[in-house]
Design a protein around this motif. Structure first.
Motif, short mmCIF file in Angstrom:
data_model
loop_
_atom_site.label_atom_id
_atom_site.label_comp_id
_atom_site.label_asym_id
_atom_site.label_seq_id
_atom_site.Cartn_x
_atom_site.Cartn_y
_atom_site.Cartn_z
N HIS A 185 0.85 -1.19 0.00
CA HIS A 185 0.00 0.00 0.00
C HIS A 185 0.89 1.24 0.00
O HIS A 185 1.64 1.47 0.95
N THR A 230 -6.30 0.64 -7.92
CA THR A 230 -5.85 -0.75 -7.91
C THR A 230 -5.82 -1.25 -9.35
O THR A 230 -6.19 -0.53 -10.29
N VAL A 262 -7.54 -1.65 6.49
CA VAL A 262 -6.96 -2.80 5.79
C VAL A 262 -6.78 -3.97 6.76
O VAL A 262 -7.08 -5.13 6.43
N PRO A 268 -10.00 -1.60 -0.06
CA PRO A 268 -9.23 -0.36 -0.08
C PRO A 268 -10.11 0.89 -0.06
O PRO A 268 -9.78 1.87 0.61
#
Length: 309
Positions: A185, A230, A262, A268
């Protein structure tokens, strides 16, 4: 969630409100002067602890009264500071922040001991035992050292995240490229995405980071909220409508809320909603540690407050 926050620790001295600096030796009265723990590791650690994570923080501070105060403030916030190394020849990093009436925060900053931290200081065993590693300001330790730390964490099943420190205008892709394959991330701001990737479009820049190996890019955009990118697409997440007092630490609070989400198995996008809520709660007062809230309160805030349009 057993998280190690690693990297930048700063003692902030905040003054509010400041419309202008008096000329010469003039003086003016203000409403508030506060000292808080801050930084991409220190500030994130404080909000993670509020949200229920078990937090150990690692970095370098000086053996000076500023370092003593910084450690005391982190401890008071529920953060384990046992992995902060003390330097005898370098001062603790600190900032003086004159906060404008609209919440803007110009900065007078001392880099201090943060730039001395390196692989020899890393608590490798504790890192292997963590569930999450958040590395704040990898540019200060160099991309090769950052890649080594992040790859070690990944080898031990630790979820990794990174927040950049340098403004985009000082960034380059080479400063971060070697570490990108080891980042689950990435949590930059909009200016950093554009500056570090060299792209002129935010989505194009985020996709360049994904192509280089990052799992998710969650970009903060100030009052415009966040953009979560993503491999499946991009999802905008609005900020919340609040009366802003001070934006200090909002990016770190977003990182903390996002990562806590998370850790709870949220998508997300939903994690970014929690990040935006944490940032809003911090922005309603002075300093990175503002707000007496926990996970339940942050979730309730997100459910009951309208997003900014």
């Amino acid at each position: 969630m057993k998280v190690v926050t690693m990297g930048v620790h700063v003692l902030d001295v905040l003054v509010r409100p400041v419309q202008e600096i008096p000329e010469g030796q003039g003086a003016t009265l203000v409403d508030d002067i506060r000292m808080t723990a801050a930084g991409t590791a220190g500030g994130t650690a404080l909000t993670l602890a509020k949200l229920g994570a078990e937090v150990r923080t690692a970095g370098a501070v000086g053996s000076d009264p500023t370092g003593d105060m910084l450690i005391q403030l982190l401890n008071r916030g529920g953060v384990d500071t046992g992995f902060l190394v003390r330097r005898t020849d370098t001062a603790t990093s600190a900032s003086v922040l004159p906060i404008r009436p609209n919440g803007d925060r110009p900065s007078l900053h001392l880099l201090g001991a943060n730039i001395t931290y390196g692989p020899d200081d890393v608590p490798w065993d504790a890192l292997a035992e963590a569930t999450h590693l958040h590395l704040g300001g990898p540019e200060l330790i160099g991309v090769d050292a950052a890649a080594r730390i992040l790859s070690y964490a990944r080898e031990h099943g630790v979820v990794t995240s990174v927040d950049l420190l340098a403004p985009g205008v000082l960034g380059s892709f080479e400063q971060i490229e070697a570490a990108l394959p080891y980042i689950d991330h990435l949590l930059p701001n909009e200016d950093q995405v554009l500056g570090f990737t060299g792209e002129s479009d935010l989505l194009t820049g985020a996709r360049k980071l994904l192509a280089a190996g990052v799992g998710v890019v969650a970009v903060t955009r100030g009052g415009d909220g966040a953009l979560v990118v993503t491999a499946d697409g991009a999802e905008p997440v609005p900020a919340f409508e609040i009366d802003v007092v001070d934006t200090t630490g909002c990016g770190d609070a977003f990182s903390a809320g996002y990562l806590r989400g998370v850790s709870l198995g949220r998508t997300p996008g939903d994690a970014a909603v929690l990040g935006s809520a944490a940032a809003a709660l911090v922005a309603r007062g002075l300093g990175s540690d503002h707000g007496d809230f926990d996970l339940a309160a942050a979730d309730e805030f997100a459910a009951t407050h309208k997003p900014r349009r």
